[in-house]
Scaffold this motif. Structure first.
Motif, PDB file in Angstrom:
ATOM      1  N   MET A  63       0.838  -1.203   0.000  1.00  0.00           N
ATOM      2  CA  MET A  63       0.000   0.000   0.000  1.00  0.00           C
ATOM      3  C   MET A  63       0.874   1.254   0.000  1.00  0.00           C
ATOM      4  O   MET A  63       1.773   1.399   0.815  1.00  0.00           O
ATOM      5  N   THR A  64       0.586   2.167  -0.921  1.00  0.00           N
ATOM      6  CA  THR A  64       1.347   3.419  -0.975  1.00  0.00           C
ATOM      7  C   THR A  64       0.742   4.432  -0.017  1.00  0.00           C
ATOM      8  O   THR A  64      -0.473   4.593   0.032  1.00  0.00           O
ATOM      9  N   ALA A  65       1.620   5.102   0.731  1.00  0.00           N
ATOM     10  CA  ALA A  65       1.135   6.141   1.651  1.00  0.00           C
ATOM     11  C   ALA A  65       0.597   7.321   0.854  1.00  0.00           C
ATOM     12  O   ALA A  65       1.156   7.687  -0.183  1.00  0.00           O
ATOM     13  N   ARG A  66      -0.500   7.890   1.324  1.00  0.00           N
ATOM     14  CA  ARG A  66      -1.095   9.064   0.662  1.00  0.00           C
ATOM     15  C   ARG A  66      -0.812  10.298   1.522  1.00  0.00           C
ATOM     16  O   ARG A  66      -1.236  10.369   2.672  1.00  0.00           O
ATOM     17  N   ILE A  67      -0.073  11.229   0.947  1.00  0.00           N
ATOM     18  CA  ILE A  67       0.281  12.436   1.699  1.00  0.00           C
ATOM     19  C   ILE A  67      -0.371  13.640   1.025  1.00  0.00           C
ATOM     20  O   ILE A  67      -0.099  13.944  -0.141  1.00  0.00           O
ATOM     21  N   GLY A  68      -1.247  14.311   1.755  1.00  0.00           N
ATOM     22  CA  GLY A  68      -1.969  15.465   1.226  1.00  0.00           C
ATOM     23  C   GLY A  68      -1.109  16.718   1.244  1.00  0.00           C
ATOM     24  O   GLY A  68      -0.334  16.929   2.168  1.00  0.00           O
ATOM     25  N   ASP A 116       4.675  26.728  -2.944  1.00  0.00           N
ATOM     26  CA  ASP A 116       5.536  25.552  -2.957  1.00  0.00           C
ATOM     27  C   ASP A 116       4.762  24.250  -2.865  1.00  0.00           C
ATOM     28  O   ASP A 116       5.331  23.202  -2.538  1.00  0.00           O
ATOM     29  N   ASP A 117       3.465  24.322  -3.171  1.00  0.00           N
ATOM     30  CA  ASP A 117       2.650  23.111  -3.118  1.00  0.00           C
ATOM     31  C   ASP A 117       3.096  22.096  -4.169  1.00  0.00           C
ATOM     32  O   ASP A 117       3.138  20.896  -3.910  1.00  0.00           O
ATOM     33  N   ARG A 118       3.463  22.590  -5.372  1.00  0.00           N
ATOM     34  CA  ARG A 118       3.922  21.680  -6.426  1.00  0.00           C
ATOM     35  C   ARG A 118       5.231  20.996  -6.035  1.00  0.00           C
ATOM     36  O   ARG A 118       5.397  19.803  -6.235  1.00  0.00           O
ATOM     37  N   ASP A 119       6.151  21.782  -5.468  1.00  0.00           N
ATOM     38  CA  ASP A 119       7.436  21.205  -5.053  1.00  0.00           C
ATOM     39  C   ASP A 119       7.239  20.196  -3.925  1.00  0.00           C
ATOM     40  O   ASP A 119       7.905  19.151  -3.890  1.00  0.00           O
ATOM     41  N   ALA A 120       6.322  20.505  -3.019  1.00  0.00           N
ATOM     42  CA  ALA A 120       6.067  19.573  -1.912  1.00  0.00           C
ATOM     43  C   ALA A 120       5.486  18.269  -2.450  1.00  0.00           C
ATOM     44  O   ALA A 120       5.886  17.175  -2.031  1.00  0.00           O
ATOM     45  N   ALA A 121       4.558  18.376  -3.411  1.00  0.00           N
ATOM     46  CA  ALA A 121       3.958  17.175  -4.003  1.00  0.00           C
ATOM     47  C   ALA A 121       5.022  16.352  -4.731  1.00  0.00           C
ATOM     48  O   ALA A 121       5.030  15.121  -4.675  1.00  0.00           O
ATOM     49  N   ARG A 122       5.927  17.064  -5.377  1.00  0.00           N
ATOM     50  CA  ARG A 122       6.993  16.387  -6.112  1.00  0.00           C
ATOM     51  C   ARG A 122       7.932  15.657  -5.146  1.00  0.00           C
ATOM     52  O   ARG A 122       8.362  14.524  -5.403  1.00  0.00           O
ATOM     53  N   LEU A 126       8.879  11.744  -5.117  1.00  0.00           N
ATOM     54  CA  LEU A 126      10.268  11.264  -5.185  1.00  0.00           C
ATOM     55  C   LEU A 126      10.597  10.378  -3.986  1.00  0.00           C
ATOM     56  O   LEU A 126      11.406   9.457  -4.093  1.00  0.00           O
ATOM     57  N   ALA A 127       9.964  10.648  -2.859  1.00  0.00           N
ATOM     58  CA  ALA A 127      10.220   9.840  -1.658  1.00  0.00           C
ATOM     59  C   ALA A 127       9.507   8.491  -1.724  1.00  0.00           C
ATOM     60  O   ALA A 127       9.807   7.595  -0.944  1.00  0.00           O
ATOM     61  N   GLY A 128       8.533   8.355  -2.651  1.00  0.00           N
ATOM     62  CA  GLY A 128       7.882   7.066  -2.825  1.00  0.00           C
ATOM     63  C   GLY A 128       6.439   7.007  -2.351  1.00  0.00           C
ATOM     64  O   GLY A 128       5.857   5.922  -2.293  1.00  0.00           O
ATOM     65  N   ALA A 129       5.850   8.160  -2.027  1.00  0.00           N
ATOM     66  CA  ALA A 129       4.442   8.182  -1.613  1.00  0.00           C
ATOM     67  C   ALA A 129       3.595   8.832  -2.703  1.00  0.00           C
ATOM     68  O   ALA A 129       4.124   9.367  -3.677  1.00  0.00           O
TER      69      ALA A 129
END
Lengths: 226, 92
Positions: free
Chosen positions: A1-6, A15-21, A25-28
């Motif tokens: 199961m992949t973690a979902r991070i809002g 910086d919402d786009r960078d945070a999502a990216r 990249l971390a795998g979530a």
């Protein structure tokens, strides 16, 4: 199961786009959350990104704190949901009283933008488990109102309970009391800091990859508790 | 209708770099003798009804929860009397 991070987007978030990216990249799986929604879409953690929510009107983070999405975030954070506030997100967390103290204008009045060396003081929060206590990392810092203030009693309490998570190394960039760059709540699930780990997650675009550990910590934490 | 004025100031122990910058600029402009400057915010609120005790209690609640951050700021609430509007000019 992949973690979902809002990742919450307020009007004026940058910086919402960078945070999502960084989450990806971390795998979530990054999940976009809108400031007007109260539904957190079954995420396992939430990031409040940097920027100038609501134009920094009134005070940085003061209006975002009363947005519909924050009602849900505050409720869930109190119940243990991991929440990370970066820069403006840290200001929102302080305004929401999920974290003590406040962020005030840099003592030299200049907007600052540079790579900042930090010491990880607490590697036992939901967002810092990938680090070791005492580890030194370099991530970007960019803000005009990053001076952390709180009364002496609160500062002593933070220090005594190990809730100072990051401290500025070398020159204090903004007049923050006791060189504090980031703190956590008593439970360790809510962390706020002024510097930007999401801008240091790959060699091509960042000052290194020292920031990636925030996001892998959250995933490890979620897998560990699942 | 009644006007209520809320002044919000940084607490005395909180550094006010903006006030300091203003103070430092004053001698350059020929304004001497200023020992300190603190900068704050002023809100003017027009109430739909009278400024009775119930309305003022709500204004204080508004100031406490939203207009001021009481971690770093103090506020005062006062009702502005309409009497002094005629011919008072901008300098008093």
């Amino acid at each position: 199961m992949t973690a979902r991070i809002g990742v919450v987007t307020f009007p004026g978030s940058l910086d919402d786009r960078d945070a999502a990216r960084a989450v990806r990249l971390a795998g979530a799986e990054p999940v976009a959350l809108w400031h007007r929604d109260t539904d957190l879409r079954e995420v396992d953690a939430v990031i409040l990104p940097g920027g100038f929510s609501y134009g920094d009107y009134l005070r940085c983070g003061a209006i975002a704190r009363f947005s519909p999405v924050m009602g849900s975030v505050i409720e869930r954070a109190r119940a243990g949901l991991p929440v990370l506030g970066i820069c403006n997100g840290f200001q929102v967390l302080c305004e929401a009283h999920l974290l003590p103290g406040a962020l005030t204008r840099n003592d030299h009045l200049h907007f600052i933008c540079r790579d900042q060396r930090l010491r990880v003081e607490n590697a036992d929060t939901a967002w810092t488990r990938a680090y070791t206590a005492g580890q030194e990392i370099t991530i970007p810092l960019k803000n005009g109102e990053g001076g952390y203030v709180a009364d002496e009693r609160t500062l002593d309490e933070l220090e005594g309970e190990g809730r100072v998570v990051f401290r500025y190394l070398e020159a204090n960039p903004n007049g923050s009391r006791r060189d504090i760059a980031g703190i956590t709540n008593a439970a360790g699930n809510v962390v706020g800091l002024m510097p930007h780990p999401e801008h240091a997650v790959e060699d091509l675009t960042g000052s290194g990859t020292d920031g990636l550990g925030f996001f892998t910590s959250a995933i490890e934490n979620l897998v560990g508790t699942a | 209708m009644a006007r209520v004025v809320i002044d919000v100031m940084l607490k005395p122990e909180i550094l006010d770099p903006q006030g300091q910058a203003v103070q430092r600029a004053l001698p350059r402009l020929g304004f001497d003798g200023v020992a300190d400057v603190r900068q704050g915010k002023r809100f003017e609120i027009e109430l739909e009804g009278p400024a009775d005790e119930a309305a003022l209690a709500r204004v204080r609640e508004m100031a406490e929860t939203f207009l001021a951050n009481t971690v770093i700021e103090d506020f005062t609430v006062r009702v502005e009397e309409p009497a002094d509007t005629a011919g008072s000019g901008s300098s008093r």
